[in-house]
Design an enzyme around this catalytic site. Structure first.
Site, PDB file in Angstrom:
ATOM      1  N   LYS A  53       1.063  -1.623  -0.226  1.00  0.00           N
ATOM      2  CA  LYS A  53       0.159   0.401   0.165  1.00  0.00           C
ATOM      3  C   LYS A  53       0.924   1.932   0.303  1.00  0.00           C
ATOM      4  CE  LYS A  53      -4.259  -2.139   2.429  1.00  0.00           C
ATOM      5  NZ  LYS A  53      -4.443  -2.110   3.516  1.00  0.00           N
ATOM      6  N   GLN A  97      -4.691  -1.161   9.433  1.00  0.00           N
ATOM      7  CA  GLN A  97      -5.046  -3.062   8.700  1.00  0.00           C
ATOM      8  C   GLN A  97      -5.496  -3.317   9.964  1.00  0.00           C
ATOM      9  OE1 GLN A  97      -3.862  -3.006   5.806  1.00  0.00           O
ATOM     10  NE2 GLN A  97      -4.180  -5.705   5.902  1.00  0.00           N
ATOM     11  N   ASP A 120     -10.919   3.380   3.805  1.00  0.00           N
ATOM     12  CA  ASP A 120     -11.537   1.838   3.641  1.00  0.00           C
ATOM     13  C   ASP A 120     -13.254   2.028   3.492  1.00  0.00           C
ATOM     14  OD1 ASP A 120      -9.700  -0.333   4.124  1.00  0.00           O
ATOM     15  OD2 ASP A 120      -9.087  -0.016   6.027  1.00  0.00           O
TER      16      ASP A 120
HETATM   17  N1  GUN Z   1      -6.876  -6.567   5.725  1.00  0.00           N
HETATM   18  C1  GUN Z   1      -7.148  -7.023   4.694  1.00  0.00           C
HETATM   19  N2  GUN Z   1      -7.882  -6.586   4.216  1.00  0.00           N
HETATM   20  C2  GUN Z   1      -7.926  -5.084   4.818  1.00  0.00           C
HETATM   21  C3  GUN Z   1      -8.587  -4.098   4.140  1.00  0.00           C
HETATM   22  O1  GUN Z   1      -9.433  -3.327   3.051  1.00  0.00           O
HETATM   23  N3  GUN Z   1      -8.604  -2.956   5.350  1.00  0.00           N
HETATM   24  C4  GUN Z   1      -8.399  -3.246   6.593  1.00  0.00           C
HETATM   25  N4  GUN Z   1      -7.965  -1.651   7.077  1.00  0.00           N
HETATM   26  N5  GUN Z   1      -7.362  -4.427   6.687  1.00  0.00           N
HETATM   27  C5  GUN Z   1      -7.262  -4.931   5.782  1.00  0.00           C
END
Ligand code: GUN
Length: 298
Positions: A53, A97, A120
């Protein structure tokens, strides 16, 4: 018949190019969008996701702020970090995350994120906006799925859609997005009766149920568009783990009109949509219109 295989990597690359262009325009007008990613602990898969990311954020010309917190960090300390990021004007998007360690309540943490920075789209305010058709931030995976559907079927008006899975992160927002596109939407799940019959009625089938190759070829309506959200790691005898989707791909490709592969379908769209959401959040916070190329999903 052999279905069109939807190239998620190509659609994601095109979206990231549009994001980078929008970022260049915004930077020329005096601000560069910024994304803060908070990682608690050292979950190996999460570390890889977070690294990707951050790298993609910088590649798109945005500012990336990484916050690594030790696994024993308290909920109060994590909430303090989020409050600091909420108040920081250089930060347009905040992503915590998941999963979080078990001593931290994820819903308390997600509620603490300013909905204007919730890239998100997990905050109940953004879920409510999506449900009421009000502009807001939409969860990345279902947004990516919709873009993939529209890459092969630009108008979804009146089509029958079945969403397999009812999670807050994928199934429910996916259903809302398809409803907003004027589909007739059914949300099915593990307790649904006659699942195969139901799926066979779908012009658009989104599988997000988390079971390897659960959807068989004879569940699919000939010519349907099938989007596979599943990422199931399965140990192959003699080999390392391999990735399987929720759809039996080799069977689906014989029946569907279009189908996403695993890997290379929905996966690449999620980070591209996160970057898109960061630009969208930066614009919405400043009362600017979201660039057209990032709103028109066709
Ligand atoms: N963990 C796995 N996929 C995601 C996501 O799309 N967002 C977040 N915040 N955590 C994740």
């Amino acid at each position: 018949m052999s279905a069109r295989v939807i190239d998620g990597k190509a659609v994601a690359d095109a979206l990231r190019t549009e994001v980078a262009e929008a970022v260049r325009d915004l930077s020329a007008h005096g601000f560069t969008p910024g994304l803060a990613v908070v990682l608690v602990g050292d979950h190996p898969a999460s570390r890889v996701y977070v690294r990707n990311k951050s790298a993609r954020t910088v590649e798109a010309g945005m500012r990336s702020f990484d916050h690594r917190l030790p696994p024993e960090v308290t909920e109060t300390e994590l909430l303090d970090v989020i409050r600091m990021l909420n108040a920081d004007d250089a930060v347009d998007g905040i992503l915590v995350q998941l999963p979080l360690p078990s001593h931290i309540d994820a819903s308390t943490v997600l509620l603490a994120i300013d909905p204007a920075k919730d890239v998100d789209g997990f905050h109940p305010v953004n879920a409510g906006r999506l449900a009421t058709g009000t502009p807001g931030l939409v969860p990345c995976t279902p947004l990516g799925c919709l873009m993939l559907v529209k890459s092969v079927t630009p108008s979804l008006d009146g089509l029958d859609a079945v969403v397999l899975g009812r999670s807050n992160i994928v199934g429910k927002p996916m259903a809302q997005l398809l409803l907003a596109e004027s589909c007739t939407v059914t949300v099915a799940h593990s307790r649904t009766r006659d699942l195969a019959d139901l799926c066979r009625r779908a012009d658009i089938l989104v599988a997000a149920i988390g079971r390897p190759e659960f959807v068989r070829g004879d569940w699919i309506k000939p010519g349907a568009t099938v989007i596979d959200v599943g990422i199931n790691r399965v140990a192959e005898p003699g080999d390392g783990p391999s990735l399987l989707g929720d759809v039996a791909f080799a069977e689906a490709v014989e029946v569907a009109g279009a189908v996403t592969p695993v890997p290379g379908g929905v996966g690449p769209m999620t980070i591209a949509c996160l970057l898109r959401n960061t630009v969208a959040a930066a614009c919405l916070r400043r009362g600017l219109a979201i660039p057209n190329a990032l709103t028109a999903f066709g």
